[in-house]
Design a protein around this motif. Structure first.
Motif, PDB file in Angstrom:
ATOM      1  N   SER A 103       0.824  -1.211   0.000  1.00  0.00           N
ATOM      2  CA  SER A 103       0.000   0.000   0.000  1.00  0.00           C
ATOM      3  C   SER A 103       0.854   1.256   0.000  1.00  0.00           C
ATOM      4  N   ILE A 104       1.862   1.277   0.850  1.00  0.00           N
ATOM      5  CA  ILE A 104       2.688   2.488   0.998  1.00  0.00           C
ATOM      6  C   ILE A 104       3.500   2.749  -0.267  1.00  0.00           C
ATOM      7  N   VAL A 105       4.103   1.706  -0.835  1.00  0.00           N
ATOM      8  CA  VAL A 105       4.921   1.879  -2.047  1.00  0.00           C
ATOM      9  C   VAL A 105       4.097   2.413  -3.222  1.00  0.00           C
ATOM     10  N   PRO A 106       2.945   1.798  -3.573  1.00  0.00           N
ATOM     11  CA  PRO A 106       2.164   2.354  -4.683  1.00  0.00           C
ATOM     12  C   PRO A 106       1.570   3.718  -4.393  1.00  0.00           C
ATOM     13  N   ALA A 107       1.295   4.022  -3.123  1.00  0.00           N
ATOM     14  CA  ALA A 107       0.790   5.355  -2.774  1.00  0.00           C
ATOM     15  C   ALA A 107       1.811   6.423  -3.171  1.00  0.00           C
ATOM     16  N   ILE A 108       3.080   6.153  -2.896  1.00  0.00           N
ATOM     17  CA  ILE A 108       4.147   7.085  -3.286  1.00  0.00           C
ATOM     18  C   ILE A 108       4.260   7.162  -4.806  1.00  0.00           C
ATOM     19  N   MET A 109       4.171   6.007  -5.458  1.00  0.00           N
ATOM     20  CA  MET A 109       4.268   5.973  -6.924  1.00  0.00           C
ATOM     21  C   MET A 109       3.161   6.800  -7.575  1.00  0.00           C
TER      22      MET A 109
END
Length: 485
Positions: A103-109
């Motif tokens: 969740s956190i990684v794609p949110a940044i992307m």
């Protein structure tokens, strides 16, 4: 004897944190791309123009946009395939904590996609956050079903769906033009906040006692976890029921998906969760959530009013989820109402009467209730549950992916009559549930297993001297010695 029907602070907080950090994101990401779709497609077109110095063709834009929508459920499908190995290795709570990476990684992307001038980043990020949703949609019901006493299992099973609908509503509200409708990168990036909160708070709450006792063999930790969840020290009766389940499964070991498919004693349980999950996702509800603005526009809603109609739909869905109760009856009512709703929606789209699609969408939400996952938790015992959820989740997300990818083209070819297909699917699912699925409310996992034994045409006796299951309840001393055939 203390009453089992008791909500403790630990149980309530563990439920809310697990659901908010996971189920809320599922709902939020289902609906988050609907309101800003116009601005996002403009970004796609502008980016393409800057790269290739020519405007994007309409069919290419439609394909890219349907991919942006459908990558989320496709990621959910792959997330479902990861359920069994992860929950067996890390436990239920451990898997939810690990899942926050997706969740956190794609949110940044997604948050930096406009700066990077890349719509490909959005498509990839939607796939990754779909993995998060695929895992959480299976693991949260499993976790809550195992930490709840049997008479609260249904009530706590409603909580994930409540947070899904609240997540949908939040995305719809934030999508209003005067709020964040124009700031679509910020909207997409906000999905990382619930994950961060769960990552900080969930470690302070217990792992599933059933997992620790049956799969890890750690009775001391299981007892401590159960005592914290129940709020008192006397948890012997629940531990006894877990030991009975453990003893009845020792000859099976952990079931893989392939061994699950070959188990005659689980045949109708498996067919039931496949039918319920397929019917749930092919009921037409996801088409409305993914493409609400397009559908309401086709129904004659003024462009300036569409965003408020969408929010109104989400608000009523939250209310209906809160008031929903039951198991089998709710499934029957949900699919029955959804079948009629799809027919009415077809009429409304033909007559250009916009308020009818709104009311029928609200009714359809009943079939999106969490009951298929609650029933799946109750139909399978501990060693079979991860593989069963893996199958259920795969069907759930693959069906969801098909709707997200195909519906724009279905809408072009069939117009308002596309919802008749969903109506037929709802009717077939309703008939199957009426004929096959029993009531599982307030039953132990072993009692539910016994209910299916006759339909599966297997003998189900436990212990020395062919001691049947119902006598095990009446004779706990013998139950402690029982071993399965």
């Amino acid at each position: 004897h203390r009453p089992l029907r008791r909500l403790t602070v630990v149980l309530v907080l563990a439920t809310l944190i697990a659901a908010f950090g996971s189920s809320f994101q599922y709902g939020y990401n289902v609906s988050v791309v609907n309101s800003p779709s116009q601005f996002m497609q403009q970004f796609y077109n502008t980016t393409y123009m800057e790269r290739y110095h020519s405007p994007m063709e309409e069919n290419v834009l439609t394909l890219l946009w349907s991919l942006s929508v459908s990558m989320f459920p496709l990621g959910g499908f792959f997330g479902s395939l990861m359920v069994a190995p992860l929950v067996n290795k890390f436990g239920r709570k451990g898997t939810l904590l690990f899942n926050n990476i997706f969740s956190i990684v794609p949110a940044i992307m997604m948050g930096v996609s406009e700066i990077a001038k890349s719509y490909e980043i959005i498509i990839v990020a939607r796939f990754i956050v779909g993995i998060c949703a695929g895992l959480s949609s299976n693991v949260v019901p499993m976790y809550l079903g195992e930490i709840a006493p049997k008479n609260l299992r249904g009530a706590l099973g409603i909580v994930p769906q409540l947070f899904i609908t609240v997540g949908i509503l939040c995305a719809q509200v934030l999508g209003i033009r005067n709020i964040l409708g124009n700031s679509w990168t910020l909207m997409l990036g906000l999905t990382g906040i619930p994950a961060a909160i769960q990552l900080l708070l969930l470690p302070f709450f217990p792992e599933s006692p059933r997992y620790m006792l049956i799969q890890n063999g750690d009775e001391k930790k299981a007892t401590k976890a159960l005592q914290r969840l129940r709020g008192w020290d006397d948890v012997d009766s629940e531990l006894l029921e877990m030991r009975q389940e453990d003893q009845s499964e020792k000859v099976e070991g952990h079931l893989s998906v392939f061994s699950l498919l070959s188990q005659r004693s689980l045949r109708w349980q498996l067919i039931s969760i496949v039918v319920m999950n397929m019917g749930q996702q092919l009921s037409g509800v996801n088409a409305i959530y993914y493409y609400a603005d397009s559908i309401y526009g086709s129904a004659g809603v003024r462009e300036s009013d569409i965003q408020y109609v969408t929010v109104g739909t989400g608000a009523v869905n939250v209310f209906m989820t809160i008031t929903a109760v039951g198991r089998r009856l709710l499934l029957l009512c949900g699919f029955g109402i959804c079948c009629g709703a799809c027919v009415l929606l077809t009429v409304a789209l033909n007559l250009q009467v916009w308020y009818r699609p709104v009311s029928t969408t609200n009714a359809c939400n009943l079939s999106l209730c969490p009951i298929p996952y609650v029933v799946a938790t109750e139909m399978f015992r501990q060693t079979a549950r991860p593989a069963a959820f893996m199958v259920a989740g795969s069907v759930h997300w693959l069906s969801n992916f098909i709707v997200g990818l195909v519906f724009p083209f279905l809408e072009v070819s069939l117009g308002p009559y596309s919802f008749i297909i969903f109506a037929v699917i709802c009717l077939v699912t309703l008939i199957y549930i009426w004929l096959v699925v029993p009531e599982t409310k307030k039953k132990t996992f072993l009692e539910v297993f016994q209910m299916f034994a006759k339909r599966n045409k297997v003998e189900l006796n436990l212990g020395d001297g062919d001691l049947p299951l119902k006598e095990l309840k009446e004779s706990p001393q013998d139950a402690q010695k029982a071993t399965p055939f």
